[in-house]
Design a protein around this motif. Structure first.
Motif, mmCIF file in Angstrom:
data_model
loop_
_atom_site.group_PDB
_atom_site.id
_atom_site.type_symbol
_atom_site.label_atom_id
_atom_site.label_comp_id
_atom_site.label_asym_id
_atom_site.label_seq_id
_atom_site.Cartn_x
_atom_site.Cartn_y
_atom_site.Cartn_z
ATOM 1 N N ARG A 39 0.786 -1.244 0.000
ATOM 2 C CA ARG A 39 0.000 0.000 0.000
ATOM 3 C C ARG A 39 0.809 1.280 0.000
ATOM 4 O O ARG A 39 0.541 2.181 -0.764
ATOM 5 C CB ARG A 39 -0.991 0.000 1.158
ATOM 6 C CG ARG A 39 -1.994 1.104 1.053
ATOM 7 C CD ARG A 39 -3.119 0.925 2.022
ATOM 8 N NE ARG A 39 -3.739 2.206 2.267
ATOM 9 C CZ ARG A 39 -4.377 2.513 3.353
ATOM 10 N NH1 ARG A 39 -4.516 1.628 4.300
ATOM 11 N NH2 ARG A 39 -4.901 3.702 3.503
ATOM 12 N N PHE A 40 1.808 1.439 0.867
ATOM 13 C CA PHE A 40 2.594 2.669 0.925
ATOM 14 C C PHE A 40 3.969 2.451 0.303
ATOM 15 O O PHE A 40 4.626 1.447 0.570
ATOM 16 C CB PHE A 40 2.778 3.154 2.362
ATOM 17 C CG PHE A 40 1.476 3.455 3.051
ATOM 18 C CD1 PHE A 40 0.648 4.464 2.595
ATOM 19 C CD2 PHE A 40 1.074 2.717 4.144
ATOM 20 C CE1 PHE A 40 -0.547 4.744 3.224
ATOM 21 C CE2 PHE A 40 -0.124 2.988 4.782
ATOM 22 C CZ PHE A 40 -0.936 3.996 4.319
ATOM 23 N N GLU A 52 0.652 6.223 -2.134
ATOM 24 C CA GLU A 52 -0.314 5.291 -1.558
ATOM 25 C C GLU A 52 -1.098 4.627 -2.689
ATOM 26 O O GLU A 52 -1.673 5.304 -3.536
ATOM 27 C CB GLU A 52 -1.281 5.993 -0.615
ATOM 28 C CG GLU A 52 -2.281 5.039 0.006
ATOM 29 C CD GLU A 52 -3.251 5.705 0.965
ATOM 30 O OE1 GLU A 52 -3.991 4.967 1.623
ATOM 31 O OE2 GLU A 52 -3.275 6.943 1.045
ATOM 32 N N ARG A 63 1.052 11.462 -1.378
ATOM 33 C CA ARG A 63 0.695 11.872 -0.011
ATOM 34 C C ARG A 63 1.906 12.567 0.590
ATOM 35 O O ARG A 63 3.030 12.375 0.162
ATOM 36 C CB ARG A 63 0.334 10.665 0.855
ATOM 37 C CG ARG A 63 -0.785 9.815 0.316
ATOM 38 C CD ARG A 63 -2.127 10.422 0.627
ATOM 39 N NE ARG A 63 -3.181 9.492 0.270
ATOM 40 C CZ ARG A 63 -4.243 9.824 -0.428
ATOM 41 N NH1 ARG A 63 -4.404 11.061 -0.850
ATOM 42 N NH2 ARG A 63 -5.156 8.922 -0.711
#
Length: 97
Positions: A39-40, A52, A63
């Motif tokens: 995810r990140f 992200e 982000r």
């Protein structure tokens, strides 16, 4: 020298550690199925930002860490700037092909 490199590459594969392929891009993943599990992702050009993966098959969303925060690729979180340590930039899986 080449023999030593090959030995350590094979050792890393045997141990299940992914190889780090140097990445000079911003590191934005394509958010394929493999990348959705993490995810990140680190933004290679800006240590105060990260990517992200929100939706599979779409480009990652940029982000930013809170003020005085920097993204730590080891913990996949924003940490205080005085605790941050540079690590080599690695290509996300979607950029290895």
């Amino acid at each position: 020298m080449k023999t030593i490199f090959v030995f350590f590459a094979l050792l890393a594969l045997a141990m299940g550690e992914p190889l780090c392929v140097r990445d000079d891009s911003n590191g934005q993943p394509a958010c394929n199925a493999e990348e959705m599990t993490q995810r990140f992702w680190r933004n290679n050009w800006d240590p105060t930002a990260y990517w992200e993966c929100v939706t599979a098959g779409t480009a990652a969303t940029a982000r930013r860490c809170p003020t005085e925060g920097m993204f730590d690729s080891a913990t996949l979180t924003c940490i205080r700037w005085d605790l941050w340590v540079w690590t080599p930039t690695c290509k996300p899986p979607s950029m290895l092909v």
